[in-house]
Design a protein around this motif. Structure first.
Motif, PDB file in Angstrom:
ATOM      1  N   ASP A 104       0.858  -1.185   0.000  1.00 44.94           N
ATOM      2  CA  ASP A 104       0.000   0.000   0.000  1.00 44.94           C
ATOM      3  C   ASP A 104       0.891   1.230   0.000  1.00 44.94           C
ATOM      4  OD1 ASP A 104      -2.911  -0.950   0.418  1.00 44.94           O
ATOM      5  OD2 ASP A 104      -1.771  -2.106   1.883  1.00 44.94           O
ATOM      6  N   LEU A 105       0.664   2.108  -0.965  1.00 47.47           N
ATOM      7  CA  LEU A 105       1.532   3.267  -1.150  1.00 47.47           C
ATOM      8  C   LEU A 105       0.694   4.546  -1.201  1.00 47.47           C
ATOM      9  CD1 LEU A 105       3.683   1.667  -3.981  1.00 47.47           C
ATOM     10  CD2 LEU A 105       4.304   1.848  -1.565  1.00 47.47           C
ATOM     11  N   PRO A 106       0.330   5.087  -0.053  1.00 49.87           N
ATOM     12  CA  PRO A 106      -0.411   6.357  -0.065  1.00 49.87           C
ATOM     13  C   PRO A 106       0.539   7.501  -0.444  1.00 49.87           C
ATOM     14  CG  PRO A 106       0.069   5.689   2.190  1.00 49.87           C
ATOM     15  CD  PRO A 106       0.552   4.575   1.308  1.00 49.87           C
ATOM     16  N   VAL A 107       0.227   8.192  -1.549  1.00 52.86           N
ATOM     17  CA  VAL A 107       1.086   9.282  -2.013  1.00 52.86           C
ATOM     18  C   VAL A 107       0.806  10.552  -1.222  1.00 52.86           C
ATOM     19  CG1 VAL A 107       1.733  10.678  -4.007  1.00 52.86           C
ATOM     20  CG2 VAL A 107       1.231   8.228  -4.294  1.00 52.86           C
ATOM     21  N   ASN A 108      -0.467  10.847  -1.043  1.00 55.92           N
ATOM     22  CA  ASN A 108      -0.879  11.967  -0.207  1.00 55.92           C
ATOM     23  C   ASN A 108      -2.298  11.687   0.252  1.00 55.92           C
ATOM     24  OD1 ASN A 108      -2.619  12.824  -2.377  1.00 55.92           O
ATOM     25  ND2 ASN A 108      -0.840  13.809  -3.335  1.00 55.92           N
ATOM     26  N   GLU A 109      -2.967  12.682   0.807  1.00 53.50           N
ATOM     27  CA  GLU A 109      -4.309  12.446   1.349  1.00 53.50           C
ATOM     28  C   GLU A 109      -5.307  12.041   0.265  1.00 53.50           C
ATOM     29  OE1 GLU A 109      -5.282  16.049   3.500  1.00 53.50           O
ATOM     30  OE2 GLU A 109      -5.027  14.978   5.393  1.00 53.50           O
ATOM     31  N   ARG A 110      -5.037  12.454  -0.966  1.00 52.14           N
ATOM     32  CA  ARG A 110      -6.003  12.197  -2.037  1.00 52.14           C
ATOM     33  C   ARG A 110      -5.668  10.965  -2.873  1.00 52.14           C
ATOM     34  NH1 ARG A 110      -9.712  16.051  -3.201  1.00 52.14           N
ATOM     35  NH2 ARG A 110      -9.546  18.048  -2.134  1.00 52.14           N
ATOM     36  N   LEU A 111      -4.407  10.655  -3.038  1.00 51.35           N
ATOM     37  CA  LEU A 111      -3.988   9.601  -3.954  1.00 51.35           C
ATOM     38  C   LEU A 111      -3.425   8.417  -3.180  1.00 51.35           C
ATOM     39  CD1 LEU A 111      -3.479   8.542  -6.814  1.00 51.35           C
ATOM     40  CD2 LEU A 111      -1.286   9.768  -6.782  1.00 51.35           C
ATOM     41  N   ARG A 112      -3.968   7.236  -3.458  1.00 48.75           N
ATOM     42  CA  ARG A 112      -3.543   5.997  -2.819  1.00 48.75           C
ATOM     43  C   ARG A 112      -3.270   4.946  -3.895  1.00 48.75           C
ATOM     44  NH1 ARG A 112      -7.701   8.343  -0.882  1.00 48.75           N
ATOM     45  NH2 ARG A 112      -9.203   7.016  -1.970  1.00 48.75           N
ATOM     46  N   LEU A 113      -2.197   4.209  -3.728  1.00 48.00           N
ATOM     47  CA  LEU A 113      -1.800   3.192  -4.693  1.00 48.00           C
ATOM     48  C   LEU A 113      -1.686   1.837  -4.013  1.00 48.00           C
ATOM     49  CD1 LEU A 113       1.117   5.105  -6.488  1.00 48.00           C
ATOM     50  CD2 LEU A 113      -1.299   5.069  -7.137  1.00 48.00           C
ATOM     51  N   LEU A 114      -1.945   0.794  -4.798  1.00 47.39           N
ATOM     52  CA  LEU A 114      -1.749  -0.583  -4.345  1.00 47.39           C
ATOM     53  C   LEU A 114      -1.051  -1.343  -5.465  1.00 47.39           C
ATOM     54  CD1 LEU A 114      -2.265  -3.062  -2.468  1.00 47.39           C
ATOM     55  CD2 LEU A 114      -4.451  -3.349  -3.649  1.00 47.39           C
ATOM     56  N   ALA A 115       0.020  -2.014  -5.129  1.00 56.44           N
ATOM     57  CA  ALA A 115       0.727  -2.868  -6.079  1.00 56.44           C
ATOM     58  C   ALA A 115       0.822  -4.266  -5.497  1.00 56.44           C
ATOM     59  CB  ALA A 115       2.127  -2.319  -6.368  1.00 56.44           C
ATOM     60  N   GLY A 116       0.514  -5.245  -6.305  1.00 57.79           N
ATOM     61  CA  GLY A 116       0.559  -6.618  -5.822  1.00 57.79           C
ATOM     62  C   GLY A 116       1.049  -7.570  -6.894  1.00 57.79           C
ATOM     63  N   TYR A 117       1.707  -8.629  -6.466  1.00 57.14           N
ATOM     64  CA  TYR A 117       2.178  -9.664  -7.377  1.00 57.14           C
ATOM     65  C   TYR A 117       2.016 -11.019  -6.699  1.00 57.14           C
ATOM     66  CZ  TYR A 117       5.224 -12.705 -10.079  1.00 57.14           C
ATOM     67  OH  TYR A 117       5.709 -13.747 -10.821  1.00 57.14           O
ATOM     68  N   ASN A 118       1.507 -11.986  -7.446  1.00 56.83           N
ATOM     69  CA  ASN A 118       1.367 -13.357  -6.947  1.00 56.83           C
ATOM     70  C   ASN A 118       1.802 -14.320  -8.032  1.00 56.83           C
ATOM     71  OD1 ASN A 118      -1.173 -11.741  -5.698  1.00 56.83           O
ATOM     72  ND2 ASN A 118      -0.332 -13.177  -4.209  1.00 56.83           N
ATOM     73  N   ARG A 119       2.371 -15.408  -7.597  1.00 60.69           N
ATOM     74  CA  ARG A 119       2.828 -16.435  -8.544  1.00 60.69           C
ATOM     75  C   ARG A 119       2.596 -17.805  -7.929  1.00 60.69           C
ATOM     76  NH1 ARG A 119       7.684 -17.130 -12.225  1.00 60.69           N
ATOM     77  NH2 ARG A 119       8.378 -19.292 -11.976  1.00 60.69           N
ATOM     78  N   SER A 120       1.922 -18.676  -8.664  1.00 64.83           N
ATOM     79  CA  SER A 120       1.713 -20.058  -8.246  1.00 64.83           C
ATOM     80  C   SER A 120       2.261 -20.973  -9.329  1.00 64.83           C
ATOM     81  CB  SER A 120       0.223 -20.348  -8.036  1.00 64.83           C
ATOM     82  OG  SER A 120      -0.309 -19.593  -6.980  1.00 64.83           O
ATOM     83  N   THR A 121       2.945 -22.026  -8.906  1.00 63.75           N
ATOM     84  CA  THR A 121       3.467 -23.003  -9.855  1.00 63.75           C
ATOM     85  C   THR A 121       3.173 -24.410  -9.362  1.00 63.75           C
ATOM     86  OG1 THR A 121       5.646 -23.052  -8.783  1.00 63.75           O
ATOM     87  CG2 THR A 121       5.346 -21.484 -10.594  1.00 63.75           C
ATOM     88  N   SER A 122       3.012 -25.302 -10.285  1.00 68.80           N
ATOM     89  CA  SER A 122       2.898 -26.726  -9.961  1.00 68.80           C
ATOM     90  C   SER A 122       3.768 -27.499 -10.938  1.00 68.80           C
ATOM     91  CB  SER A 122       1.445 -27.198 -10.045  1.00 68.80           C
ATOM     92  OG  SER A 122       0.941 -27.053 -11.361  1.00 68.80           O
ATOM     93  N   THR A 123       4.539 -28.421 -10.417  1.00 67.42           N
ATOM     94  CA  THR A 123       5.418 -29.255 -11.229  1.00 67.42           C
ATOM     95  C   THR A 123       5.099 -30.708 -10.921  1.00 67.42           C
ATOM     96  OG1 THR A 123       7.151 -27.564 -11.122  1.00 67.42           O
ATOM     97  CG2 THR A 123       7.803 -29.777 -11.836  1.00 67.42           C
ATOM     98  N   VAL A 124       4.786 -31.477 -11.957  1.00 65.47           N
ATOM     99  CA  VAL A 124       4.336 -32.861 -11.782  1.00 65.47           C
ATOM    100  C   VAL A 124       5.190 -33.773 -12.653  1.00 65.47           C
ATOM    101  CG1 VAL A 124       2.385 -34.442 -11.954  1.00 65.47           C
ATOM    102  CG2 VAL A 124       1.990 -32.046 -11.350  1.00 65.47           C
ATOM    103  N   THR A 125       5.634 -34.869 -12.067  1.00 67.40           N
ATOM    104  CA  THR A 125       6.411 -35.858 -12.816  1.00 67.40           C
ATOM    105  C   THR A 125       5.474 -36.669 -13.702  1.00 67.40           C
ATOM    106  OG1 THR A 125       8.032 -36.000 -11.040  1.00 67.40           O
ATOM    107  CG2 THR A 125       7.985 -37.816 -12.627  1.00 67.40           C
ATOM    108  N   ASN A 126       5.816 -36.755 -14.989  1.00 70.65           N
ATOM    109  CA  ASN A 126       5.004 -37.486 -15.957  1.00 70.65           C
ATOM    110  C   ASN A 126       5.841 -38.564 -16.637  1.00 70.65           C
ATOM    111  OD1 ASN A 126       2.103 -36.089 -16.795  1.00 70.65           O
ATOM    112  ND2 ASN A 126       3.478 -34.714 -15.711  1.00 70.65           N
ATOM    113  N   PHE A 127       5.138 -39.435 -17.358  1.00 75.14           N
ATOM    114  CA  PHE A 127       5.802 -40.550 -18.014  1.00 75.14           C
ATOM    115  C   PHE A 127       5.303 -40.658 -19.449  1.00 75.14           C
ATOM    116  CE2 PHE A 127       5.472 -41.377 -13.506  1.00 75.14           C
ATOM    117  CZ  PHE A 127       6.781 -41.707 -13.175  1.00 75.14           C
ATOM    118  N   PRO A 128       6.176 -41.070 -20.367  1.00 71.05           N
ATOM    119  CA  PRO A 128       5.740 -41.215 -21.761  1.00 71.05           C
ATOM    120  C   PRO A 128       4.843 -42.425 -21.931  1.00 71.05           C
ATOM    121  CG  PRO A 128       8.012 -41.957 -21.504  1.00 71.05           C
ATOM    122  CD  PRO A 128       7.595 -41.385 -20.182  1.00 71.05           C
ATOM    123  N   GLY A 129       4.246 -42.544 -23.114  1.00 69.43           N
ATOM    124  CA  GLY A 129       3.428 -43.711 -23.415  1.00 69.43           C
ATOM    125  C   GLY A 129       4.255 -44.980 -23.445  1.00 69.43           C
TER     126      GLY A 129
END
Length: 841
Positions: free
Chosen positions: A241-266
């Protein structure tokens, strides 16, 4: 580039608006920005907030309620298990490798509606697909779709959610384009004080147990059990949360989800060994609020939510990695204000959905008898390659506004919405499969060597070319709505009307909405009745299948020069097939008529609040596929042939009868108990838009049931829908705070009752010399799912707080779906856990 340009435009628009406001508004010297340590330990555990009166069909979860109940994966839709009118798939606990890798939100049915017929709204932006009707395979050659799409086109991580609202009945006229329910996800607003939060969480097969149903064990028999899945999932994010002044307010967010699964060929390619496949989902949120005046706020935001999922072309050797994309970009700029006693808002929104596919172009099927190809596979031929690139995208831009003010004896609300939706599906060039090996040591590749030709070894002599196509559909839609709410002789009446028109189906739809509520003279009770009609949005899936399905076969022959067999690109058309045609115009808009009755109030003897609600829904004119017809077409080879023709119809129907009971109570400042149950019956003639309605498909079919030959439609007439439709659900939820709020726990449980369906038993019998399928009652077994979350503050200082978070799913290690049978991948997730650490300032 397109996404970058869209983001830049939104940011520039926000900056220009802020600059103009700064010139127009009186300037005051900026005050120092305060910083605080977040400490919410004194707040009571949050519970769902039940709507009352004309809003009796609404339930809201605030940020704390979301945080305490969100699963370790951060899936917002999973939170809705606390609501009795929301149904989930019976297969949600499956531990197939594909399911473990999938990071998309769970699909849901609300008040008996199809999973494709809900309205999802993310920060005021509609995030709904106009073309999705189920997944195609990652390596699909037909051109009918892609693997990573979903009915909900964009989603965010639960850590960014400020409020979650679900409307399952008695829904205001301001909402349209649905016949299920409305899910509004609001990311949290920028704060007036500086704050920072970050977290990291993980789970893996080492933190999970696996279960197998009895039916799956029986199917495997004496054979060896397959190896249990190996996977790892991680989740990371931060927001500031980044309030610049009484009138201007900013929000920056980042999220990352990963899944790694072992697989096998036919089986034919086991020599290539195991490999990992990954899915990745990200959220990048930039949000700003600017107070243009004391009563006017400008809000702008950009939310970029790319998703990608890897797969490999089935039964191929190498050069077969496929990346399917989902998610995309949303942007919104809006004004909210007051003028005297009136409140108004104006929003411009944009949503781009990117469902493209990236993959090697084409396949090569080569005989392993050819010199140098012996180790390519364990069978007589080896396939290399994949299904090629594919484009599928949707653009949705909307302008909407509303105005609410007192008028006469009540309050008048009016609004409008103008939208343009463009859907696009394209194979930019022919997709070629090379076949038929001509093996010779005298092979000479005139155009140079490739997988289609190797000097002294082989040449592939047949090409199967899947045609390039570019299918587009556009919808221009217009909506007007009005509602008037007043007290009429002690009755709170909300009467609304919604008008919708769009030029794709070219229908003019008028949806009346009426809710009447009255406070009763006993124990604070309120009784609400409603009669409502909801129209669904258009579906362009049939239009986008036009052009797909064209295949051409080409062959070539060598030029003999001495002993050399010289192969060049002298391909000659030998066959042309245009297998299917689809048409989706000239339909009525699907609609649902609803009658609802709700009773709410405080529980006089034991405390707390309750809500009893009955909902009756009848959905008509649902889109379904016609019976197959044929037509003659001219082949490019000079002959004629017949092809199948399928037309979209309005033959589909759906019905829902539901009774839900809900109760919530706070016990002091440290405990909240919520309980709910739902009794329901749901049936439908078709489960997707490309399936025929039962009345059409099954008409005239005879089966043996209950000792006699009957019409199949008669035998299955009372069937409950097989999935997303448990007839009885019981939910329990207990949130608590311990040790002055340093420890926070939540336990939630859902019981899903089993039931019986009339289905084919797999046995046949002969009556009067005619063989009939024997139908009987098949058990769908019940299940219990209990989940636990524990958050412990291990440090609280002036520099922030650190907490450890443990989320345990399926706490009692039960089999969640006793009817799940997959001998190749029989496992379901038993007890499994997510562990996380979080820092907040």
């Amino acid at each position: 580039m397109r996404h970058l340009l869209s983001s830049a435009a939104a940011v520039a628009l926000l900056a220009n608006a802020g600059g103009a406001a700064a010139q127009a508004a009186p300037q005051t010297p900026p005050k120092p920005i305060p910083t605080v340590v977040i400490d919410d330990s004194g707040a009571a555990p949050a519970a769902p907030v039940y709507g009352t009166g004309v809003e009796a069909g609404t339930t809201t979860l605030n940020r704390e309620a979301v945080d305490s109940r969100a699963p370790g994966s951060g899936d917002v839709n999973s939170l809705l298990r606390i609501l009795p009118t929301v149904q989930f798939s019976n297969s949600a606990g499956a531990a197939s490798r594909e399911s473990l890798q999938d990071l998309r939100p769970e699909t849901i049915s609300i008040s008996g509606g199809s999973v494709n017929e809900n309205l999802f709204v993310l920060d005021g932006v509609g995030v709904n697909s106009y073309m999705y009707d189920g997944d195609e395979g990652a390596g699909d050659f037909t051109g009918f779709g892609v693997a990573a799409a979903s009915a909900q086109t964009h989603w965010v991580d639960a850590s960014l959610v400020g409020e979650l609202t679900v409307r399952d009945s008695n829904i205001s006229a301001r909402y349209g384009d649905f016949t299920g329910g409305v899910v509004e996800i609001a990311t949290r607003a920028p704060s007036h004080v500086f704050g920072f939060e970050t977290y990291y969480g993980l789970t893996s097969d080492g933190m999970a147990e696996y279960r197998v149903s009895d039916l799956a064990r029986t199917a495997i028999g004496s054979g060896a059990m397959p190896a249990t899945p190996e996977f790892e999932k991680e989740r990371f994010g931060f927001s500031a949360d980044l309030p610049v002044n009484e009138r201007l307010r900013l929000l920056a967010g980042y999220n990352r989800s990963t899944s790694t699964v072992t697989n096998f060929p036919g089986n034919n390619y086991l020599a290539y060994g195991a490999f990992n496949l990954r899915s990745k989902g990200e959220n990048v949120l930039l949000k700003a609020e600017y107070d243009l005046a004391d009563t006017v706020t400008l809000t702008g935001q950009v939310n970029y939510t790319p998703y990608e999922s890897q797969a490999r072309q089935i039964n191929t050797a190498y050069d077969n990695l496929i990346t399917s994309n989902g998610g995309g970009l949303t942007a919104r700029i809006g004004l909210d204000g007051e003028r005297g006693t009136a409140a108004w808002s104006l929003d411009l929104t944009y949503a781009n959905t990117d469902n493209t596919r990236d993959a090697p172009w084409g396949t090569f099927n080569i005989s392993t008898a050819a010199p140098g190809m012996a180790g390519c596979s364990a069978t007589t031929s080896c396939t290399i390659g994949a299904a090629g690139d594919f484009i599928q995208e949707q653009d949705d831009i909307r302008l909407r506004g509303d105005w609410t003010q007192p008028l006469g004896l009540g309050n008048l609300s009016v609004g409008f919405e103008v939208s343009n939706v463009k859907a696009h599906r394209e194979r930019p060039q022919e997709l070629i499969s090379h076949l038929t090996s001509n093996i010779s040591v005298n092979t000479v590749c005139v155009k140079g060597e490739s997988l289609a030709c190797r000097n002294g070894s082989y040449a592939l002599t047949t090409q199967l070319r899947y045609g390039a196509f570019d299918a587009r559909a556009e919808i221009n839609a217009y909506a007007l709505w009005a509602e008037y709410q007043l007290d009429l002789a002690g009755f709170d009446v909300r009467a609304g009307l919604r008008y919708d028109h769009e030029d794709f189906l070219d229908n003019h739809n008028i949806a009346p909405r009426l809710s009447v509520s009255r406070d009763l003279p006993w124990a604070g009770m309120n009784l609400t009745a409603g009669l409502n009609r909801y129209y669904n949005r258009s579906f362009v899936g049939y239009a986008l299948r036009e052009g797909a399905g064209v295949t051409r076969t080409y062959t070539r022959t060598p030029t003999i020069v001495g002993t050399e067999r010289r192969w060049s690109d002298n391909w000659v058309l030998s066959s042309h097939t245009d297998s299917n045609r689809y048409s989706g115009l000239g339909l009525d808009t699907p609609y649902s008529d609803e009658a609802t009755l709700a009773l709410t109030g405080p529980f006089a003897w034991i405390g707390g609040e309750y809500r009893i609600k009955g909902v009756l829904r009848d959905t008509r004119d649902m889109i379904a596929r016609s019976v197959r017809t044929t037509e003659t077409y001219d082949r490019e080879t000079g002959t004629t042939a017949t092809r199948s023709v399928y037309t979209a119809t309005n033959d589909g129907e759906r019905s829902y009868r539901g009774l839900s009971l809900e109760y919530t109570r706070r016990f002091g400042d440290n405990h909240t108990l919520t309980m709910s149950t739902n009794f329901s019956h749901t049936d439908a003639t078709n489960l997707n838009y490309f399936a025929m309605a039962d009345e059409i498909e099954l008409s005239g079919q005879k089966v043996f049931y209950n000792g006699e030959v009957v019409d199949l439609l008669e035998a299955i007439a009372d069937n409950q829908l097989q999935d997303y439709a448990s007839p009885f659900i019981l939910n329990g939820d207990w949130s608590a705070r311990w040790f002055d709020g340093r420890v926070r726990t939540n336990v939630n449980a859902r019981y899903r009752e089993g039931y019986q369906r009339v289905a084919d038993t797999g046995v046949n019998t002969t009556v009067g010399g005619v063989s009939y399928d024997v139908y009987g009652k098949v058990d769908i077994k019940d299940s219990v799912d209990v989940n636990l979350s524990t958050q412990v503050d291990v440090a609280r200082t002036a520099y922030g707080s650190v907490s450890l978070d443990l989320r345990v799913n399926n706490l009692f290690n039960t089999v969640l779906n006793d009817n799940y049978i997959s001998p190749a991948q029989p496992y379901q997730l038993g007890r499994n856990a997510w562990a996380s650490v979080k820092f907040r300032y």
